[in-house]
Design a protein around this motif. Sequence first.
Motif, mmCIF file in Angstrom:
data_model
loop_
_atom_site.group_PDB
_atom_site.id
_atom_site.type_symbol
_atom_site.label_atom_id
_atom_site.label_comp_id
_atom_site.label_asym_id
_atom_site.label_seq_id
_atom_site.Cartn_x
_atom_site.Cartn_y
_atom_site.Cartn_z
ATOM 1 N N GLN A 29 -40.312 62.725 -26.248
ATOM 2 C CA GLN A 29 -40.350 64.047 -26.934
ATOM 3 C C GLN A 29 -41.544 64.535 -27.359
ATOM 4 O O GLN A 29 -41.956 65.789 -27.436
ATOM 5 C CB GLN A 29 -39.405 63.873 -28.080
ATOM 6 N N ALA A 30 -42.423 63.717 -27.954
ATOM 7 C CA ALA A 30 -44.066 64.010 -28.610
ATOM 8 C C ALA A 30 -44.547 64.735 -27.222
ATOM 9 O O ALA A 30 -45.444 65.693 -27.569
ATOM 10 C CB ALA A 30 -44.567 62.948 -28.905
ATOM 11 N N ASP A 31 -44.474 64.112 -26.170
ATOM 12 C CA ASP A 31 -45.346 64.956 -25.093
ATOM 13 C C ASP A 31 -44.810 66.088 -24.801
ATOM 14 O O ASP A 31 -45.698 67.159 -24.336
ATOM 15 C CB ASP A 31 -44.919 63.981 -23.755
ATOM 16 N N VAL A 32 -43.449 66.378 -24.805
ATOM 17 C CA VAL A 32 -43.069 67.951 -24.645
ATOM 18 C C VAL A 32 -43.476 68.821 -25.619
ATOM 19 O O VAL A 32 -43.783 70.111 -25.425
ATOM 20 C CB VAL A 32 -41.461 67.813 -24.530
ATOM 21 N N LEU A 33 -43.474 68.398 -27.043
ATOM 22 C CA LEU A 33 -43.908 69.159 -28.080
ATOM 23 C C LEU A 33 -45.250 69.424 -28.217
ATOM 24 O O LEU A 33 -45.662 70.534 -28.206
ATOM 25 C CB LEU A 33 -43.437 68.387 -29.176
ATOM 26 N N ARG A 34 -45.960 68.310 -27.727
ATOM 27 C CA ARG A 34 -47.410 68.847 -27.591
ATOM 28 C C ARG A 34 -47.840 69.758 -26.332
ATOM 29 O O ARG A 34 -48.598 70.530 -26.668
ATOM 30 C CB ARG A 34 -48.222 67.454 -27.239
ATOM 31 N N PHE A 35 -47.300 69.685 -25.340
ATOM 32 C CA PHE A 35 -47.270 70.775 -24.385
ATOM 33 C C PHE A 35 -46.988 71.998 -24.794
ATOM 34 O O PHE A 35 -47.757 72.869 -24.576
ATOM 35 C CB PHE A 35 -46.364 70.270 -23.060
ATOM 36 N N ALA A 36 -45.693 72.139 -25.344
ATOM 37 C CA ALA A 36 -45.432 73.063 -26.091
ATOM 38 C C ALA A 36 -46.614 73.851 -26.893
ATOM 39 O O ALA A 36 -46.807 75.130 -27.109
ATOM 40 C CB ALA A 36 -44.087 73.413 -26.780
ATOM 41 N N GLY A 83 -49.069 86.512 -35.144
ATOM 42 C CA GLY A 83 -48.235 85.651 -36.483
ATOM 43 C C GLY A 83 -47.006 84.891 -35.798
ATOM 44 O O GLY A 83 -46.804 83.903 -36.233
ATOM 45 N N ASP A 84 -46.334 85.479 -34.849
ATOM 46 C CA ASP A 84 -45.384 84.888 -34.225
ATOM 47 C C ASP A 84 -45.647 83.718 -33.556
ATOM 48 O O ASP A 84 -45.073 82.406 -33.883
ATOM 49 C CB ASP A 84 -44.620 85.824 -33.291
ATOM 50 N N GLU A 85 -46.592 83.826 -32.624
ATOM 51 C CA GLU A 85 -47.198 82.486 -31.898
ATOM 52 C C GLU A 85 -47.908 81.789 -32.541
ATOM 53 O O GLU A 85 -47.786 80.361 -32.562
ATOM 54 C CB GLU A 85 -48.244 83.164 -30.957
ATOM 55 N N ALA A 86 -48.607 82.011 -33.830
ATOM 56 C CA ALA A 86 -49.154 81.220 -34.729
ATOM 57 C C ALA A 86 -48.059 80.140 -35.631
ATOM 58 O O ALA A 86 -48.222 79.000 -35.729
ATOM 59 C CB ALA A 86 -50.062 81.952 -35.867
ATOM 60 N N MET A 87 -46.889 80.858 -36.088
ATOM 61 C CA MET A 87 -46.053 80.035 -36.507
ATOM 62 C C MET A 87 -45.372 78.984 -35.535
ATOM 63 O O MET A 87 -45.225 77.940 -35.995
ATOM 64 C CB MET A 87 -44.832 80.875 -37.004
ATOM 65 N N HIS A 88 -44.930 79.529 -34.313
ATOM 66 C CA HIS A 88 -44.706 78.663 -33.347
ATOM 67 C C HIS A 88 -45.459 77.376 -33.284
ATOM 68 O O HIS A 88 -45.312 76.082 -33.200
ATOM 69 C CB HIS A 88 -44.363 79.230 -31.906
ATOM 70 N N TRP A 89 -46.803 77.518 -33.041
ATOM 71 C CA TRP A 89 -47.844 76.351 -33.153
ATOM 72 C C TRP A 89 -47.915 75.521 -34.175
ATOM 73 O O TRP A 89 -47.815 74.447 -33.942
ATOM 74 C CB TRP A 89 -49.402 77.156 -32.792
ATOM 75 N N ALA A 90 -47.928 76.124 -35.409
ATOM 76 C CA ALA A 90 -48.015 75.188 -36.606
ATOM 77 C C ALA A 90 -46.737 74.502 -36.774
ATOM 78 O O ALA A 90 -46.736 73.315 -37.150
ATOM 79 C CB ALA A 90 -48.002 76.191 -37.852
ATOM 80 N N ILE A 91 -45.466 75.083 -36.552
ATOM 81 C CA ILE A 91 -44.255 74.269 -36.612
ATOM 82 C C ILE A 91 -44.226 72.867 -35.582
ATOM 83 O O ILE A 91 -43.634 72.114 -36.018
ATOM 84 C CB ILE A 91 -42.940 75.234 -36.502
ATOM 85 N N LEU A 92 -44.583 73.559 -34.433
ATOM 86 C CA LEU A 92 -44.713 72.167 -33.491
ATOM 87 C C LEU A 92 -45.664 71.078 -33.902
ATOM 88 O O LEU A 92 -45.478 70.162 -33.546
ATOM 89 C CB LEU A 92 -45.082 72.919 -31.918
ATOM 90 N N ARG A 93 -46.736 71.749 -34.230
ATOM 91 C CA ARG A 93 -47.793 70.650 -34.744
ATOM 92 C C ARG A 93 -47.063 69.676 -35.868
ATOM 93 O O ARG A 93 -47.353 68.449 -35.837
ATOM 94 C CB ARG A 93 -49.107 71.157 -35.480
ATOM 95 N N ASN A 94 -46.340 70.556 -36.559
ATOM 96 C CA ASN A 94 -45.622 69.602 -38.067
ATOM 97 C C ASN A 94 -44.441 68.719 -37.307
ATOM 98 O O ASN A 94 -44.423 67.708 -37.805
ATOM 99 C CB ASN A 94 -45.144 70.716 -38.770
ATOM 100 N N ALA A 95 -43.728 69.204 -36.332
ATOM 101 C CA ALA A 95 -42.703 68.302 -35.718
ATOM 102 C C ALA A 95 -43.292 67.009 -35.031
ATOM 103 O O ALA A 95 -42.866 66.258 -35.055
ATOM 104 C CB ALA A 95 -41.956 69.088 -34.754
ATOM 105 N N LEU A 96 -44.771 67.292 -34.594
ATOM 106 C CA LEU A 96 -45.564 65.942 -33.956
ATOM 107 C C LEU A 96 -45.971 65.199 -35.257
ATOM 108 O O LEU A 96 -46.608 64.133 -34.854
ATOM 109 C CB LEU A 96 -46.624 66.605 -33.131
#
Length: 199
Positions: free
Chosen positions: A136-143, A175-188
């Motif tokens: 899962q971490a690999d997939v989230l890091r890729f995204a 802003g939308d793209e930045a929120m995606h990136w931040a949330i994915l980082r948090n999930a990791l």
Amino acid sequence: MFSFIQKQDTTHTPATANPGDGTRRAFLGHSGLLLSGAAVALLAGRDALAKGSQSGASDARILNTALGAELEAIAAYQLGAESGLLQKPALDLALTFQGHHKEHADVLAKTIVKLGGQPVAAKEKYTFPVDTLKNQADVLRFAAMLEKGAVSAYLGAVPVFGNRELAKAAASILGDEAMHWAILRNALGETPVPSAFMS
């Protein structure tokens, strides 16, 4: 249904590269071309600001590159969803973000048509670093890397607009793209916002 699970093609971008940078940055800066105010106005639903533009064909070409990047993002999230590596709530998150990219793609396609162009279609197969996605971490890091590339692309576009309304419209997409990136980082388990400034 597209075929996504495949062996990595070593003739393409290596897995250690930032997978989103090349495609997404290309439409906003690598070629030296930037979206005109008219194109961003149409993207933001501000058709009145776009009237009088003479750059429709050029903008349609650039937006088609952006559309191609959004379609690639949709496919990447589909890869993650179908991989069996994502568990709830990460799976739900990936599908939500995929939905956002579908909305972006829809707006881009409609804008391209308004500019007199023909929207590109999704590829039947994309080359992703599948061999490196083991958990899962690999997939989230890729995204997350794809989303960071999108943030960088839009960040390069915002400052070029003299019209504050157009800059605001481009910043909204960023802003939308930045929120995606931040949330994915948090999930990791990473710091969602790694620095005070985006480079």
